[in-house]
Design a protein around this motif. Structure first.
Motif, short mmCIF file in Angstrom:
data_model
loop_
_atom_site.label_atom_id
_atom_site.label_comp_id
_atom_site.label_asym_id
_atom_site.label_seq_id
_atom_site.Cartn_x
_atom_site.Cartn_y
_atom_site.Cartn_z
N UNK A 7 48.95 65.28 -13.68
CA UNK A 7 50.29 65.03 -13.14
C UNK A 7 51.05 66.00 -13.74
N UNK A 8 51.33 66.96 -14.90
CA UNK A 8 52.24 67.53 -15.05
C UNK A 8 52.25 68.96 -13.99
N UNK A 9 51.49 69.24 -13.40
CA UNK A 9 50.96 70.54 -12.67
C UNK A 9 51.82 69.64 -10.73
N UNK A 10 51.38 67.89 -10.72
CA UNK A 10 51.79 68.17 -9.93
C UNK A 10 52.96 67.28 -9.32
N UNK A 11 54.07 67.59 -10.99
CA UNK A 11 55.54 67.67 -11.00
C UNK A 11 56.19 68.86 -10.88
N UNK A 12 55.60 69.72 -11.15
CA UNK A 12 55.98 70.67 -11.17
C UNK A 12 55.54 71.75 -9.44
N UNK A 13 55.21 70.73 -9.24
CA UNK A 13 54.87 71.34 -7.36
C UNK A 13 56.58 70.35 -6.73
N UNK A 14 56.45 69.71 -6.82
CA UNK A 14 57.68 68.44 -6.71
C UNK A 14 58.60 69.43 -6.96
N UNK A 73 47.53 75.95 -17.03
CA UNK A 73 46.39 76.97 -16.30
C UNK A 73 45.15 76.12 -17.53
N UNK A 74 45.66 77.21 -18.63
CA UNK A 74 44.91 76.51 -19.59
C UNK A 74 44.03 75.40 -19.84
N UNK A 75 44.18 74.08 -19.30
CA UNK A 75 44.00 73.22 -19.69
C UNK A 75 42.89 73.01 -18.62
N UNK A 101 44.91 74.38 -11.35
CA UNK A 101 46.23 74.65 -11.64
C UNK A 101 46.74 73.90 -10.29
N UNK A 102 46.52 74.79 -9.45
CA UNK A 102 47.22 75.22 -8.14
C UNK A 102 46.84 74.10 -7.03
N UNK A 103 45.46 73.87 -7.06
CA UNK A 103 45.45 72.20 -6.46
C UNK A 103 46.44 70.88 -6.70
N UNK A 104 46.22 70.90 -7.70
CA UNK A 104 47.55 70.10 -8.15
C UNK A 104 49.11 70.25 -7.83
N UNK A 105 49.49 71.18 -7.83
CA UNK A 105 50.55 72.08 -7.71
C UNK A 105 50.60 71.75 -6.12
N UNK A 106 50.13 72.33 -5.55
CA UNK A 106 50.35 71.77 -3.84
C UNK A 106 49.63 69.85 -3.36
N UNK A 107 49.27 69.89 -4.20
CA UNK A 107 49.79 68.27 -3.79
C UNK A 107 51.32 68.15 -4.24
N UNK A 108 51.37 68.11 -5.63
CA UNK A 108 52.84 68.39 -5.74
C UNK A 108 54.12 68.21 -4.72
N UNK A 109 53.81 69.54 -3.88
CA UNK A 109 55.09 69.46 -3.21
C UNK A 109 55.04 69.40 -2.01
N UNK A 110 53.67 68.74 -1.91
CA UNK A 110 54.24 67.51 -0.49
C UNK A 110 54.64 65.84 -1.00
N UNK A 111 55.39 65.57 -2.33
CA UNK A 111 55.52 64.48 -2.56
C UNK A 111 57.67 65.16 -2.44
#
Length: 275
Positions: A211-218, A246-248, A254-264
Protein backbone atom coordinates in the motif's frame (compact mmCIF):
# COMPACT_ATOMS: atom_id res chain seq x y z
CA UNK A 1 -0.25 34.79 -7.16
CA UNK A 2 -3.42 32.70 -7.12
CA UNK A 3 -2.02 30.46 -9.89
CA UNK A 4 1.07 29.82 -7.76
CA UNK A 5 -0.95 28.88 -4.68
CA UNK A 6 -3.10 26.48 -6.72
CA UNK A 7 -0.06 24.79 -8.19
CA UNK A 8 -0.13 26.21 -11.73
CA UNK A 9 3.60 26.77 -11.90
CA UNK A 10 3.84 27.50 -15.62
CA UNK A 11 1.25 30.25 -15.40
CA UNK A 12 2.94 31.63 -12.29
CA UNK A 13 6.29 31.83 -14.03
CA UNK A 14 4.78 33.46 -17.10
CA UNK A 15 2.89 36.01 -15.04
CA UNK A 16 5.82 36.62 -12.71
CA UNK A 17 8.33 37.26 -15.49
CA UNK A 18 5.90 39.50 -17.38
CA UNK A 19 5.08 41.42 -14.22
CA UNK A 20 8.73 41.90 -13.31
CA UNK A 21 9.46 43.27 -16.78
CA UNK A 22 6.51 45.68 -16.63
CA UNK A 23 7.40 46.84 -13.12
CA UNK A 24 10.98 47.50 -14.24
CA UNK A 25 9.71 49.54 -17.18
CA UNK A 26 7.42 51.53 -14.88
CA UNK A 27 10.07 51.99 -12.19
CA UNK A 28 7.67 50.41 -9.67
CA UNK A 29 9.96 49.00 -7.01
CA UNK A 30 7.15 47.66 -4.84
CA UNK A 31 5.92 45.67 -7.82
CA UNK A 32 9.46 44.41 -8.46
CA UNK A 33 9.58 43.24 -4.85
CA UNK A 34 6.37 41.21 -5.25
CA UNK A 35 7.44 39.69 -8.56
CA UNK A 36 10.85 38.63 -7.28
CA UNK A 37 9.13 36.93 -4.33
CA UNK A 38 7.06 34.72 -6.64
CA UNK A 39 9.94 34.01 -9.01
CA UNK A 40 12.24 33.19 -6.10
CA UNK A 41 9.77 30.66 -4.74
CA UNK A 42 9.42 29.10 -8.20
CA UNK A 43 13.21 28.78 -8.46
CA UNK A 44 13.18 27.04 -5.08
CA UNK A 45 10.51 24.59 -6.27
CA UNK A 46 12.66 23.81 -9.32
CA UNK A 47 15.71 23.20 -7.12
CA UNK A 48 17.61 26.21 -8.54
CA UNK A 49 18.82 27.44 -5.17
CA UNK A 50 21.45 29.94 -6.42
CA UNK A 51 18.78 31.70 -8.51
CA UNK A 52 16.27 31.58 -5.67
CA UNK A 53 18.78 33.12 -3.28
CA UNK A 54 19.68 35.81 -5.82
CA UNK A 55 16.02 36.79 -6.28
CA UNK A 56 15.29 36.85 -2.55
CA UNK A 57 18.41 38.92 -1.83
CA UNK A 58 17.25 41.39 -4.48
CA UNK A 59 13.83 41.48 -2.87
CA UNK A 60 15.38 42.02 0.55
CA UNK A 61 17.43 44.93 -0.77
CA UNK A 62 14.35 46.61 -2.22
CA UNK A 63 12.26 45.98 0.91
CA UNK A 64 14.90 47.47 3.20
CA UNK A 65 15.45 50.49 0.96
CA UNK A 66 11.70 51.15 0.92
CA UNK A 67 11.33 50.53 4.65
CA UNK A 68 8.89 47.66 4.08
CA UNK A 69 9.87 45.67 7.12
CA UNK A 70 7.23 42.94 6.93
CA UNK A 71 8.37 42.20 3.38
CA UNK A 72 11.95 42.23 4.61
CA UNK A 73 11.01 39.70 7.28
CA UNK A 74 9.65 37.34 4.64
CA UNK A 75 12.76 37.73 2.49
CA UNK A 76 15.04 36.89 5.44
CA UNK A 77 13.00 33.77 6.07
CA UNK A 78 12.96 32.87 2.37
CA UNK A 79 16.76 33.04 2.44
CA UNK A 80 16.60 30.82 5.52
CA UNK A 81 14.60 28.26 3.53
CA UNK A 82 17.17 28.20 0.73
CA UNK A 83 20.04 27.90 3.20
CA UNK A 84 18.22 25.04 4.93
CA UNK A 85 17.84 23.20 1.63
CA UNK A 86 21.55 23.57 0.93
CA UNK A 87 22.31 21.88 4.25
CA UNK A 88 23.64 24.76 6.35
CA UNK A 89 21.32 24.30 9.30
CA UNK A 90 23.02 26.71 11.68
CA UNK A 91 22.97 29.58 9.18
CA UNK A 92 19.39 28.74 8.19
CA UNK A 93 18.32 29.05 11.81
CA UNK A 94 20.02 32.45 12.08
CA UNK A 95 18.21 33.72 8.98
CA UNK A 96 14.82 32.40 10.07
CA UNK A 97 15.32 33.85 13.53
CA UNK A 98 16.16 37.23 12.02
CA UNK A 99 12.95 37.05 9.99
CA UNK A 100 11.00 35.99 13.08
CA UNK A 101 12.25 38.86 15.24
CA UNK A 102 11.43 41.40 12.55
CA UNK A 103 7.95 39.92 12.11
CA UNK A 104 7.28 40.11 15.84
CA UNK A 105 8.48 43.73 15.94
CA UNK A 106 6.04 44.58 13.13
CA UNK A 107 3.16 42.55 14.59
CA UNK A 108 2.92 40.51 11.37
CA UNK A 109 1.53 37.07 12.23
CA UNK A 110 1.81 35.51 8.74
CA UNK A 111 5.48 36.49 8.54
CA UNK A 112 6.06 35.20 12.07
CA UNK A 113 4.40 31.92 11.12
CA UNK A 114 6.54 31.59 8.00
CA UNK A 115 9.71 32.08 10.03
CA UNK A 116 8.75 29.64 12.77
CA UNK A 117 7.65 26.97 10.32
CA UNK A 118 11.10 27.32 8.82
CA UNK A 119 12.61 26.81 12.27
CA UNK A 120 10.42 23.71 12.64
CA UNK A 121 11.58 22.33 9.29
CA UNK A 122 15.19 22.73 10.34
CA UNK A 123 14.59 21.21 13.76
CA UNK A 124 12.95 18.10 12.30
CA UNK A 125 15.75 17.59 9.79
CA UNK A 126 18.20 17.60 12.71
CA UNK A 127 16.12 15.14 14.77
CA UNK A 128 14.97 17.77 17.27
CA UNK A 129 11.43 16.48 17.16
CA UNK A 130 10.07 18.06 20.34
CA UNK A 131 11.18 21.51 19.23
CA UNK A 132 9.73 21.01 15.76
CA UNK A 133 6.41 19.89 17.19
CA UNK A 134 6.15 22.86 19.54
CA UNK A 135 6.36 25.30 16.63
CA UNK A 136 4.04 23.27 14.43
CA UNK A 137 1.26 22.81 16.99
CA UNK A 138 1.12 26.52 17.72
CA UNK A 139 0.63 27.45 14.08
CA UNK A 140 -1.75 24.63 13.28
CA UNK A 141 -4.23 26.10 15.74
CA UNK A 142 -3.70 29.58 14.29
CA UNK A 143 -4.35 28.38 10.74
CA UNK A 144 -7.53 26.64 11.82
CA UNK A 145 -8.99 29.95 12.96
CA UNK A 146 -9.03 31.10 9.33
CA UNK A 147 -9.64 27.85 7.44
CA UNK A 148 -6.15 28.33 5.98
CA UNK A 149 -5.91 24.92 4.35
CA UNK A 150 -2.65 25.55 2.51
CA UNK A 151 -0.77 26.29 5.70
CA UNK A 152 -2.54 23.51 7.58
CA UNK A 153 -1.63 20.96 4.90
CA UNK A 154 2.10 21.61 5.31
CA UNK A 155 1.93 21.66 9.11
CA UNK A 156 -0.08 18.42 9.26
CA UNK A 157 2.41 16.75 6.94
CA UNK A 158 5.31 17.83 9.14
CA UNK A 159 3.53 16.68 12.30
CA UNK A 160 2.81 13.36 10.60
CA UNK A 161 6.49 12.91 9.79
CA UNK A 162 7.36 13.74 13.40
CA UNK A 163 4.99 10.98 14.55
CA UNK A 164 6.43 8.53 12.01
CA UNK A 165 9.98 9.25 13.15
CA UNK A 166 8.81 8.53 16.69
CA UNK A 167 7.48 5.18 15.41
CA UNK A 168 3.88 6.14 16.22
CA UNK A 169 2.07 4.73 13.18
CA UNK A 170 -1.46 5.43 14.43
CA UNK A 171 -0.86 9.13 15.07
CA UNK A 172 1.11 9.51 11.84
CA UNK A 173 -1.73 7.97 9.83
CA UNK A 174 -4.37 10.22 11.41
CA UNK A 175 -2.31 13.37 10.82
CA UNK A 176 -1.52 12.53 7.21
CA UNK A 177 -5.15 11.67 6.42
CA UNK A 178 -6.18 15.04 7.83
CA UNK A 179 -3.38 16.63 5.85
CA UNK A 180 -4.54 14.97 2.63
CA UNK A 181 -8.04 16.39 3.11
CA UNK A 182 -6.57 19.87 3.61
CA UNK A 183 -4.25 19.45 0.63
CA UNK A 184 -7.10 18.42 -1.65
CA UNK A 185 -8.98 21.56 -0.62
CA UNK A 186 -6.05 23.68 -1.82
CA UNK A 187 -6.11 22.18 -5.32
CA UNK A 188 -2.29 22.14 -5.31
CA UNK A 189 -0.84 18.85 -6.65
CA UNK A 190 2.37 19.42 -4.72
CA UNK A 191 0.49 19.67 -1.41
CA UNK A 192 -1.41 16.50 -2.29
CA UNK A 193 1.84 14.73 -3.15
CA UNK A 194 3.40 15.66 0.20
CA UNK A 195 0.40 14.24 2.05
CA UNK A 196 0.57 11.02 0.03
CA UNK A 197 4.28 10.68 0.77
CA UNK A 198 3.50 11.07 4.44
CA UNK A 199 0.76 8.46 4.23
CA UNK A 200 3.25 6.12 2.58
CA UNK A 201 5.56 6.46 5.57
CA UNK A 202 2.71 5.81 7.99
CA UNK A 203 1.53 2.74 6.04
CA UNK A 204 5.08 1.39 5.82
CA UNK A 205 5.50 1.80 9.57
CA UNK A 206 2.19 0.00 10.15
CA UNK A 207 3.37 -2.99 8.13
CA UNK A 208 1.62 -2.39 4.80
CA UNK A 209 4.52 -2.00 2.34
CA UNK A 210 2.55 -2.69 -0.87
CA UNK A 211 0.00 0.00 0.00
CA UNK A 212 2.79 2.38 0.90
CA UNK A 213 4.56 1.84 -2.43
CA UNK A 214 1.33 2.63 -4.31
CA UNK A 215 1.00 5.85 -2.34
CA UNK A 216 4.51 6.88 -3.35
CA UNK A 217 3.59 6.17 -6.96
CA UNK A 218 0.51 8.36 -6.69
CA UNK A 219 2.60 11.12 -5.10
CA UNK A 220 5.11 10.96 -7.93
CA UNK A 221 2.28 11.25 -10.47
CA UNK A 222 0.88 14.27 -8.64
CA UNK A 223 4.24 16.03 -8.74
CA UNK A 224 4.65 15.16 -12.42
CA UNK A 225 1.23 16.64 -13.16
CA UNK A 226 2.46 19.96 -11.75
CA UNK A 227 5.71 19.80 -13.69
CA UNK A 228 7.61 19.86 -10.40
CA UNK A 229 9.47 16.65 -9.56
CA UNK A 230 10.85 16.49 -6.04
CA UNK A 231 14.30 18.16 -5.86
CA UNK A 232 17.07 16.03 -4.38
CA UNK A 233 17.44 18.38 -1.39
CA UNK A 234 13.80 17.76 -0.42
CA UNK A 235 13.74 14.00 -0.99
CA UNK A 236 15.00 12.84 2.41
CA UNK A 237 11.65 11.53 3.62
CA UNK A 238 10.84 9.81 0.33
CA UNK A 239 14.30 8.25 0.18
CA UNK A 240 13.94 6.93 3.73
CA UNK A 241 10.52 5.46 3.04
CA UNK A 242 11.58 4.02 -0.32
CA UNK A 243 14.57 2.25 1.23
CA UNK A 244 12.34 0.61 3.85
CA UNK A 245 9.85 -0.49 1.19
CA UNK A 246 12.51 -1.91 -1.10
CA UNK A 247 13.85 -3.91 1.84
CA UNK A 248 10.37 -5.26 2.53
CA UNK A 249 9.20 -5.89 -1.04
CA UNK A 250 12.41 -6.27 -2.99
CA UNK A 251 13.23 -3.82 -5.75
CA UNK A 252 11.03 -5.54 -8.35
CA UNK A 253 8.08 -5.77 -5.98
CA UNK A 254 8.43 -2.15 -5.00
CA UNK A 255 8.57 -1.00 -8.62
CA UNK A 256 5.46 -2.99 -9.51
CA UNK A 257 3.41 -1.48 -6.69
CA UNK A 258 4.82 1.99 -7.31
CA UNK A 259 3.84 1.79 -10.98
CA UNK A 260 0.33 0.73 -10.04
CA UNK A 261 0.08 3.79 -7.82
CA UNK A 262 0.99 6.16 -10.65
CA UNK A 263 -2.27 5.21 -12.39
CA UNK A 264 -4.40 6.42 -9.47
CA UNK A 265 -5.97 9.88 -9.55
CA UNK A 266 -4.24 11.75 -6.71
CA UNK A 267 -7.07 14.27 -6.47
CA UNK A 268 -10.08 12.02 -6.12
CA UNK A 269 -9.29 8.29 -6.03
CA UNK A 270 -10.85 6.82 -2.89
CA UNK A 271 -8.35 3.94 -2.99
CA UNK A 272 -5.71 6.32 -1.71
CA UNK A 273 -7.58 6.72 1.56
CA UNK A 274 -7.67 2.93 1.97
CA UNK A 275 -4.24 2.27 0.54
Amino acid sequence: MQTYVCGDLKASRRDGEESLDLFHQAGDRWGQLQATAVLGRLAEIEGDYPQAAHLHREGLRIAEELGLWTDASMRWSELGRITLLTGNYARAEELHERGRRLAVEQGDKPAEEFAEIGLALGARRQGRLDRAESYLRRWLEWNRQFDAEYGAALILAELGFVAELRRDAKTALALHLEGLAAARDTGDPRAIALALEGLAGARALAGHPARAARLLGAASAARASAGAPLPAAESGDVNRITAALQAALGEAGFEAEFEQGTALDPDTDAELLNA
